[in-house]
Design an enzyme around this catalytic site. Structure first.
Site, PDB file in Angstrom:
ATOM      1  N   GLU A  91     -50.864 -77.052   7.645  1.00  0.00           N
ATOM      2  CA  GLU A  91     -50.172 -76.799   6.379  1.00  0.00           C
ATOM      3  C   GLU A  91     -50.133 -78.012   5.468  1.00  0.00           C
ATOM      4  O   GLU A  91     -50.319 -77.896   4.254  1.00  0.00           O
ATOM      5  CB  GLU A  91     -48.758 -76.293   6.655  1.00  0.00           C
ATOM      6  CG  GLU A  91     -48.671 -74.862   7.118  1.00  0.00           C
ATOM      7  CD  GLU A  91     -48.931 -74.668   8.600  1.00  0.00           C
ATOM      8  OE1 GLU A  91     -48.904 -73.523   9.077  1.00  0.00           O
ATOM      9  OE2 GLU A  91     -49.160 -75.691   9.292  1.00  0.00           O
ATOM     10  N   HIS A 136     -38.931 -69.237  12.226  1.00  0.00           N
ATOM     11  CA  HIS A 136     -39.759 -68.447  11.325  1.00  0.00           C
ATOM     12  C   HIS A 136     -38.952 -67.731  10.247  1.00  0.00           C
ATOM     13  O   HIS A 136     -39.541 -67.043   9.420  1.00  0.00           O
ATOM     14  CB  HIS A 136     -40.535 -67.375  12.103  1.00  0.00           C
ATOM     15  CG  HIS A 136     -41.726 -67.870  12.852  1.00  0.00           C
ATOM     16  ND1 HIS A 136     -41.629 -68.758  13.885  1.00  0.00           N
ATOM     17  CD2 HIS A 136     -43.048 -67.593  12.711  1.00  0.00           C
ATOM     18  CE1 HIS A 136     -42.837 -69.004  14.368  1.00  0.00           C
ATOM     19  NE2 HIS A 136     -43.725 -68.317  13.671  1.00  0.00           N
TER      20      HIS A 136
END
Length: 737
Positions: free
Chosen positions: A461, A530
């Site tokens: 990322e 998450h």
């Protein structure tokens, strides 16, 4: 057991200078390199002198001793090469400045004046380092954050390895546009241990980007030696691990560095000499004479010896280049002295333009300080790029012009429409080009229409968000997909420290058109790593705009605004909304402006502010309890885009406000909004601002614990009833005035 050596095809070479390197060197080439070496040296000496006088605010990392690497590198690359640099970057930028502003008819040993553009840029660079309004970034960046796009300087970076992913993004933009233009990114030995470096190398190799990774190995990360930092002390092994050819050269020999860089550039080029492939790494072994950001040698701090420093100083790159040119009769002593005189005058004039007085009375010229009132200018743009474009709400369309659509179905359609209009859009992220539409279907149909513009990335990322920063710096309009919202934390430097601050840091003039899509799973059992809502974090950092669509119609309008905006925009996509439907125009070409909330329903007893999945929960609860409420869907959540005009109009009638969020309490945006409401509308309030959030804990996997962590109807009901009670009201009945 039989052993077989695994062959390694990736070149890893140690280059040693020979007399061959000097064959064909012209007087003009030697003059330019010597001018550049002197420019770096005299510029850095001037900075050290100003620093000793207290006129440099903040660190000024001297590069004296490392000058041969940067000058040789720039001499070996085309004048239009793009670059990113490190926190210790004066030599890199000065070498690039000289290379970019050099005119073919300029002869520094004969001319009495330097090219006008060179003079102008040196003055502005020094002004920037001193924090003055005439600097490249208006004094905001200072020594460590230098950017000048017209020279090909895309930004130096105070974060170790922070510029390497950005450089890869710039190289990708050049490759996509087939310009044949190379990029070089400078970094130090300390950066070879950073994840951003490895992610950048992997991405550059994976996408075959035309970039030179230029490693300045000065042996120390502040005081930490290479030996103290890594078991594998051959730093070229970093490149080898990513399949990148690498070259090592003596960085104290500027001509050797030039030849090594020319060789590296040749490895990027096709038969026509255009940089179209890569990457390549060049390691130049150099030495910084002074400790970190002081004019004091490192030996004074005990981490190296005076003898070591003396050995390296005896190999000074400026002295060596002069000696090499003199011994080969390429330059005369008069040529050398004339160039030094010309450069010294250039630097002296730059200093005189920024300071006045002598001795202890020397000071920055007062008229050059930036206006303190301008501090908040340029954090984001003025949205002029959206002016005159069509804006709309559902009531603006006739029923026959609307069609019922699922939220998940409009997501790819609105992006596809924009991609058809502008080739600068591309989508990057994990799995975005797989499974016929990515992990949730957000690229369905786009993959078929533009397969070359929907690009899978590895799980990195920070690396691919940095790519987006570099792409945006070169005028592309990247759309990043983060698979889950919490993953932004892995990319926090590139998202919050780089992309978010980029416009303001470099003077407020540079657009950063990045769209970051991220999924909030809500109550889907994904657990605490998450499931967090990132709005509360992004709201605290400058530069980002945030949109939070609660239905398909709003998604289209808000996403169009995000895609056309020249600021970075975070798009919150709540998974529980994906299968919901709404009436959407057949023509998707409309915007919902930033800063415009929507009154979902009208009432008199209280104002309820909500967003995303909480909008429907609030509407259902208001109906269940029979409360007369203004329900406002905020839609845009960046602090300066909250629609306080609509909130104020509502509070003038209801006098009570509840902020309802599904988010956990610690990451809630409510405190910011509540504080602003009480500052603006204190006298309209009958009671303190009320808040509904989830628990302090992040959402666990257990269904019942998750329900407790994320706010729902059971959290909302008691707060709404108590708000009525505290204002002496009953459901549907407002208290007498």
């Amino acid at each position: 057991m039989k052993e077989t050596a695994i062959p390694i095809d990736t070149p890893i070479l140690d280059l040693v200078s020979t007399e061959e390197d000097w064959k064909g060197v012209t007087t003009a080439q030697a003059e330019q390199m010597l001018f550049s070496l002197y420019a770096v040296r005299r510029f850095e000496e001037a900075i050290l002198a100003l620093d000793k006088q207290g006129l440099v605010h903040g660190p000024a990392h001297s590069s004296i001793g490392q000058d041969g690497g940067a000058v040789g590198c720039m001499a070996g690359l085309p004048a239009d090469v793009l670059m990113t640099g490190t926190h210790r970057a004066h030599h890199q930028v000065v070498a690039k400045l000289v290379r970019a502003t050099w005119s073919d008819n300029f002869r520094p040993n004969h001319d009495t004046a330097v090219p006008e553009q060179m003079e102008t840029e040196v003055n502005a660079m020094l002004a920037e380092i001193l924090g003055l309004r005439t600097g490249w970034g208006g004094g905001r960046g200072g020594s460590m954050h230098l950017r000048r796009d017209s020279l090909g300087v895309l930004g130096t970076n105070a974060i170790v390895a922070g510029g390497t992913p950005i450089a890869c993004g710039a190289a990708w933009a050049e490759k996509i546009r087939d310009t044949g233009r190379p990029v070089v990114t400078f970094f130090g030995d300390g950066a070879t241990h950073q994840g951003a470096t490895h992610e950048s190398m992997n991405l550059a190799a994976l996408y075959n980007l035309p970039i030179v990774f230029f490693l300045e190995n000065n042996g120390y990360a502040v005081s930490m030696t290479v030996e103290q930092s890594t078991r594998e002390q051959n730093l070229l092994a970093r490149a080898l691990g990513h399949g990148i050819p690498s070259l090592r050269v003596d960085g104290m020999d500027a001509m050797a560095v030039r030849r090594a860089t020319e060789r590296a550039f040749g490895m990027l080029c096709d038969e026509s000499g255009r940089a179209v492939r890569g990457p390549v790494l060049v390691q130049a072994d150099v030495y910084r004479y002074y400790h970190q950001s002081t004019p004091i040698p490192g030996s004074a701090f005990g981490y190296r010896t005076k003898k070591e420093e003396e050995r390296w100083r005896a190999r000074d790159p400026l002295d060596r280049f002069i000696a090499d040119c003199r011994s080969r009769d390429i330059l005369s002593q008069g040529d050398v002295e004339g160039i030094d005189t010309l450069v010294s005058g250039l630097i002296d004039r730059a200093v005189d333009g920024c300071v006045e007085g002598t001795g202890s009375a020397r000071r920055i010229r007062p008229a050059l300080w930036p206006d303190p009132a301008s501090i908040d200018e340029g954090i984001t743009g003025d949205l002029s790029e959206l002016k005159g474009l069509r804006t709309a709400e559902p009531e603006d369309f006739a029923p026959q012009d609307m069609v019922e659509m699922k939220f998940i179905d409009v997501m790819p359609q609105v992006v596809l429409a924009r991609m058809k209009q502008d080739p600068n859009y591309l989508i990057i992220g994990e799995d975005v080009a797989n499974m016929r539409g990515g992990t949730v279907g957000a690229t369905r149909g786009i993959i078929d229409a533009f397969p070359e513009r929907v690009i899978n990335t590895p799980i990195c990322e920070n690396g691919f968000c940095g790519l987006a920063a570099g792409l945006a710096s070169r005028g592309m309009r990247p759309i990043i997909e983060l698979m889950y919202s919490d993953f932004f934390l892995v990319a926090a430097d590139q998202l919050l420290n780089q992309i978010g601050k980029m416009r303001h840091l470099f003077g407020g003039e540079h657009p950063v058109p990045v769209v970051l899509r991220t999924r909030i799973p809500g109550a889907e059992g994904y657990g605490s790593q998450h499931s967090m809502d990132p709005a509360g974090v992004f709201m605290q950092y400058p530069g980002w705009r945030i949109i939070a669509p609660s239905n398909a119609f709003d998604y289209v309008g808000l996403m169009n605004a995000a895609l056309l905006c020249d600021d970075p925009v975070l798009v919150l996509e709540h998974q529980s909304l994906h299968r919901t439907t709404a009436m959407v125009p057949k023509d998707l070409d409309y915007l919902i402006p930033f800063g415009k909330a929507r009154m979902v329903r009208h009432g008199t007893q209280m104002t309820i502010l909500c967003t995303l999945a909480m909008v429907r929960i609030v509407e259902d609860m208001v109906d269940e309890l029979g409360i007369s409420a203004d329900v406002i869907d905020l839609r845009t959540l960046s602090q300066r885009d909250i629609d306080y005009d609509l909130i104020g109009q509502s509070l003038a009638r209801t006098n009570n406000v509840v902020i309802a969020e599904q988010s956990t309490r610690g990451t809630s945006i409510g405190p910011f909004i509540a504080d602003e409401i009480q500052r603006r509308f204190f006298y309209d309030l009958d009671q303190p601002v009320r808040r509904v959030t989830g628990s302090w804990a992040p959402p666990p996997v257990s269904k019942v614990l998750e329900r407790a962590a994320l706010a729902g109807a059971e959290h909302l009901r008691p707060v709404l009833l108590d708000t009525l009670h505290q204002s002496r009201q009953r459901p549907g009945v407002r208290a007498a005035e």
